[in-house]
Design a protein around this motif. Structure first.
Motif, mmCIF file in Angstrom:
data_model
loop_
_atom_site.group_PDB
_atom_site.id
_atom_site.type_symbol
_atom_site.label_atom_id
_atom_site.label_comp_id
_atom_site.label_asym_id
_atom_site.label_seq_id
_atom_site.Cartn_x
_atom_site.Cartn_y
_atom_site.Cartn_z
ATOM 1 N N LYS A 1 44.985 28.242 41.987
ATOM 2 C CA LYS A 1 44.341 29.431 41.449
ATOM 3 C C LYS A 1 44.017 30.353 42.616
ATOM 4 C CE LYS A 1 42.263 27.023 37.525
ATOM 5 N NZ LYS A 1 41.010 26.532 36.904
ATOM 6 N N THR A 2 44.369 31.615 42.479
ATOM 7 C CA THR A 2 44.106 32.562 43.557
ATOM 8 C C THR A 2 43.949 33.967 42.985
ATOM 9 O OG1 THR A 2 44.859 33.294 45.740
ATOM 10 C CG2 THR A 2 46.536 33.092 44.032
ATOM 11 N N LYS A 3 43.402 34.860 43.809
ATOM 12 C CA LYS A 3 43.186 36.241 43.388
ATOM 13 C C LYS A 3 43.801 37.205 44.396
ATOM 14 C CE LYS A 3 38.638 35.767 42.874
ATOM 15 N NZ LYS A 3 37.229 36.127 42.582
ATOM 16 N N PHE A 4 44.266 38.327 43.873
ATOM 17 C CA PHE A 4 44.737 39.431 44.710
ATOM 18 C C PHE A 4 43.997 40.693 44.281
ATOM 19 C CE2 PHE A 4 48.248 36.422 44.615
ATOM 20 C CZ PHE A 4 48.656 36.385 45.944
ATOM 21 N N TYR A 5 43.961 41.653 45.181
ATOM 22 C CA TYR A 5 43.313 42.927 44.882
ATOM 23 C C TYR A 5 44.229 44.078 45.326
ATOM 24 C CZ TYR A 5 38.993 40.270 44.272
ATOM 25 O OH TYR A 5 38.045 39.373 43.844
ATOM 26 N N GLY A 6 44.127 45.194 44.601
ATOM 27 C CA GLY A 6 44.819 46.402 45.035
ATOM 28 C C GLY A 6 46.328 46.340 44.944
ATOM 29 N N TYR B 1 44.372 37.853 38.716
ATOM 30 C CA TYR B 1 44.125 36.414 38.695
ATOM 31 C C TYR B 1 45.439 35.679 38.445
ATOM 32 C CZ TYR B 1 39.318 38.014 38.082
ATOM 33 O OH TYR B 1 38.099 38.642 38.242
ATOM 34 N N LEU B 2 45.730 34.716 39.296
ATOM 35 C CA LEU B 2 46.976 33.956 39.173
ATOM 36 C C LEU B 2 46.684 32.469 39.169
ATOM 37 C CD1 LEU B 2 50.385 34.685 40.654
ATOM 38 C CD2 LEU B 2 49.439 32.412 41.033
ATOM 39 N N HIS B 3 47.342 31.765 38.250
ATOM 40 C CA HIS B 3 47.106 30.332 38.055
ATOM 41 C C HIS B 3 48.452 29.657 37.819
ATOM 42 C CE1 HIS B 3 45.537 27.066 35.066
ATOM 43 N NE2 HIS B 3 45.663 26.557 36.274
ATOM 44 N N THR B 4 48.792 28.671 38.644
ATOM 45 C CA THR B 4 50.056 27.954 38.483
ATOM 46 C C THR B 4 49.817 26.450 38.408
ATOM 47 O OG1 THR B 4 50.486 27.680 40.865
ATOM 48 C CG2 THR B 4 51.234 29.724 39.842
ATOM 49 N N VAL B 5 50.676 25.789 37.616
ATOM 50 C CA VAL B 5 50.612 24.335 37.446
ATOM 51 C C VAL B 5 52.038 23.804 37.405
ATOM 52 C CG1 VAL B 5 49.753 22.414 36.051
ATOM 53 C CG2 VAL B 5 48.524 24.586 36.038
ATOM 54 N N ILE B 6 52.303 22.708 38.112
ATOM 55 C CA ILE B 6 53.614 22.065 38.093
ATOM 56 C C ILE B 6 53.464 20.653 37.524
ATOM 57 C CG2 ILE B 6 55.618 21.333 39.436
ATOM 58 C CD1 ILE B 6 55.218 24.314 39.528
ATOM 59 N N ASP B 7 54.237 20.350 36.491
ATOM 60 C CA ASP B 7 54.256 19.014 35.894
ATOM 61 C C ASP B 7 55.639 18.402 36.120
ATOM 62 O OD1 ASP B 7 51.594 18.885 34.654
ATOM 63 O OD2 ASP B 7 52.316 20.546 33.434
ATOM 64 N N ALA B 8 55.951 18.092 37.352
ATOM 65 C CA ALA B 8 57.304 17.699 37.733
ATOM 66 C C ALA B 8 57.712 16.322 37.222
ATOM 67 C CB ALA B 8 57.455 17.749 39.254
ATOM 68 N N LYS B 9 56.779 15.544 36.716
ATOM 69 C CA LYS B 9 57.147 14.230 36.183
ATOM 70 C C LYS B 9 58.113 14.373 35.013
ATOM 71 C CE LYS B 9 53.032 13.886 33.192
ATOM 72 N NZ LYS B 9 52.497 15.215 33.576
ATOM 73 N N ASN B 10 58.108 15.528 34.359
ATOM 74 C CA ASN B 10 59.012 15.786 33.236
ATOM 75 C C ASN B 10 60.082 16.809 33.616
ATOM 76 O OD1 ASN B 10 57.645 14.086 31.338
ATOM 77 N ND2 ASN B 10 56.034 15.632 31.211
ATOM 78 N N GLU C 1 42.551 27.873 30.749
ATOM 79 C CA GLU C 1 42.048 27.755 32.120
ATOM 80 C C GLU C 1 42.221 29.068 32.886
ATOM 81 O OE1 GLU C 1 44.043 24.480 33.937
ATOM 82 O OE2 GLU C 1 43.161 22.981 32.587
ATOM 83 N N THR C 2 43.330 29.751 32.639
ATOM 84 C CA THR C 2 43.557 31.045 33.294
ATOM 85 C C THR C 2 42.537 32.069 32.825
ATOM 86 O OG1 THR C 2 45.940 30.546 33.354
ATOM 87 C CG2 THR C 2 45.290 32.812 33.799
ATOM 88 N N GLU D 1 39.537 31.417 31.691
ATOM 89 C CA GLU D 1 38.251 31.035 32.271
ATOM 90 C C GLU D 1 38.170 31.437 33.734
ATOM 91 O OE1 GLU D 1 37.884 26.859 31.618
ATOM 92 O OE2 GLU D 1 37.835 27.042 29.421
ATOM 93 N N PHE D 2 39.261 31.254 34.463
ATOM 94 C CA PHE D 2 39.300 31.634 35.875
ATOM 95 C C PHE D 2 39.051 33.133 36.036
ATOM 96 C CE2 PHE D 2 42.261 32.819 39.505
ATOM 97 C CZ PHE D 2 41.331 32.557 40.502
ATOM 98 N N ALA D 3 39.633 33.916 35.119
ATOM 99 C CA ALA D 3 39.471 35.373 35.163
ATOM 100 C C ALA D 3 38.174 35.827 34.500
ATOM 101 C CB ALA D 3 40.661 36.048 34.492
ATOM 102 N N GLN D 4 37.404 34.875 33.967
ATOM 103 C CA GLN D 4 36.168 35.187 33.236
ATOM 104 C C GLN D 4 36.434 36.249 32.173
ATOM 105 O OE1 GLN D 4 33.565 36.211 36.599
ATOM 106 N NE2 GLN D 4 32.655 34.165 36.487
ATOM 107 N N SER D 5 37.498 36.012 31.435
ATOM 108 C CA SER D 5 37.943 36.981 30.432
ATOM 109 C C SER D 5 37.940 36.345 29.050
ATOM 110 C CB SER D 5 39.346 37.494 30.772
ATOM 111 O OG SER D 5 39.800 38.383 29.781
ATOM 112 N N ASP D 6 37.368 37.026 28.091
ATOM 113 C CA ASP D 6 37.446 36.611 26.705
ATOM 114 C C ASP D 6 38.842 36.919 26.174
ATOM 115 O OD1 ASP D 6 37.143 37.321 23.635
ATOM 116 O OD2 ASP D 6 35.471 35.996 24.157
ATOM 117 N N ARG D 7 39.379 36.008 25.383
ATOM 118 C CA ARG D 7 40.759 36.195 24.895
ATOM 119 C C ARG D 7 40.915 37.481 24.080
ATOM 120 N NH1 ARG D 7 42.015 31.102 23.054
ATOM 121 N NH2 ARG D 7 40.078 30.442 24.037
ATOM 122 N N ASP D 8 39.836 37.906 23.404
ATOM 123 C CA ASP D 8 39.919 39.114 22.588
ATOM 124 C C ASP D 8 39.943 40.389 23.431
ATOM 125 O OD1 ASP D 8 39.909 37.617 20.249
ATOM 126 O OD2 ASP D 8 37.712 37.612 20.128
#
Length: 356
Positions: free
Chosen positions: A2-7, A185-194, A251-252, A254-261
């Protein structure tokens, strides 16, 4: 991660489409399914039309054409291009990098940074990550993110496993720094077992065992005894998108503290209409906010489906308005990559049917 960028901002998208279009009505005659089975498949998956590049087309040819079109039509200044990030599974060669060939073909200065990334369903969002990181360096002006493939050439129209959803599109996205210091806000997940749920088992240096050959040729993977083509365990991919991806999306948010609506649009990778609609239902978001029509008009263009989705659905509105958006790619890897950022007031957003 999870990481953030600006500008940072996207200032334009050019979508390059093949000239050749196939429709599902015609495709039906080439497979062994009954008309009833075909109609059910069409309705459920959203199949109608898809575009496929001609057999002599290769990635750099289309990308060079697109960048020259952008320069000639004052969509970008040639001197402002500081880097090319290419996200693809179908490079011209394994060596050298295809982005190098694109740089040379356009006639850019040889100090332009070029990098190829072997990406698939999450290629657009992971490509944006590369672009954002490059723009954190001094003297960087604009990064061209090129996504897409030419994998659907020479199609086997009898293949009901992958052919009806396959499609080609190459997109060029302009990314640059801006004065608005809004967070990304950027969030990445790798599930390489599959990893083997989506695989080209005969396209690398790893030699498949007899056990793997038999596995990939089984009905579970589409029933095709030909290793240098896509083999997909559709049930495993579907379970991943239905069970794991909704959790990652939450999770993304929540990380961005954003309501889905509060998200105006969810631009997701488009494996098929059914899967995207079910995903919207899973995360509790109205279908109006989650366009799912890319496969219906263009087919699944792998790393390009998100920019194709943006271009097809809001190409005029995004020139004038700003939207809070979630972009999410998921699939091959198996992997997930989600971004929440503002999109809007592009300099251009164009779809162009090429001669390729």
């Amino acid at each position: 991660m999870k990481t953030k960028f600006y500008g940072k901002k996207i200032t334009g998208i050019l979508t390059l489409l093949p000239e050749t279009e196939y429709n599902f009505e015609d495709d039906m005659q080439y497979n062994n399914l009954s008309e009833k089975q075909n109609r059910k498949l069409q309705k459920t998956m959203g199949y109608d039309k898809h575009r496929i590049f001609k057999k002599d087309t290769y990635l750099s040819k289309v990308a060079i054409f697109g960048i020259k079109h952008m320069i000639e039509n004052s969509m970008i200044n040639k001197e402002d291009i500081s880097a090319i990030v290419l996200s693809t599974t179908s490079p011209d060669y394994l060596m050298p990098a295809t982005s190098n060939l694109i740089m040379e073909g356009v006639g850019l200065n040889n100090d332009v940074f070029c990098i190829d990334t072997n990406q698939q369903c999450a290629g657009f969002t992971n490509g944006l990550l590369q672009a954002f990181m490059l723009l954190n360096n001094e003297n960087m002006k604009k990064v061209l993110l090129i996504t897409g493939d030419v994998m659907a050439r020479n199609p086997d129209r009898s293949n009901t496993s992958s052919y009806p959803l396959s499609g080609d599109a190459i997109c060029i996205t302009v990314v640059e720094n801006c004065n608005k210091n809004l967070p990304i806000y950027l969030h990445t997940v790798i599930d390489a077992k599959n990893y083997d749920a989506l695989v080209f088992p005969g396209m690398g240096w790893r030699e498949s065992t007899q056990e793997e050959i038999e596995k990939f040729a089984s009905e579970k993977y589409g029933g095709y005894n030909y290793l240098p083509c896509l083999h997909m365990d559709g049930q495993a991919v579907f379970q991943y998108v239905m069970q794991d991806v909704p959790n990652y999306i939450n999770e993304t948010l929540e990380f961005a503290q954003s309501d889905r609506d509060n998200i105006d649009y969810y631009f997701f990778h488009q494996p098929n209409k059914f899967m995207v609609d079910k995903l919207a239902q899973k995360i509790g978001v109205s279908n109006d906010k989650v366009p799912s029509n890319v496969v219906t008009f263009y087919g699944n263009s792998n790393s390009s489906t998100i920019p194709v989705c943006i271009s097809h659905n809001i190409k005029n509105d995004i020139l004038k308005n700003n939207y809070k958006c979630m972009l999410a790619g998921f699939g091959a890897g198996l992997s997930y990559s989600g971004i929440i950022m503002e999109l809007g007031k592009f300099n251009f957003c164009e779809m162009l049917i090429t001669n390729y």
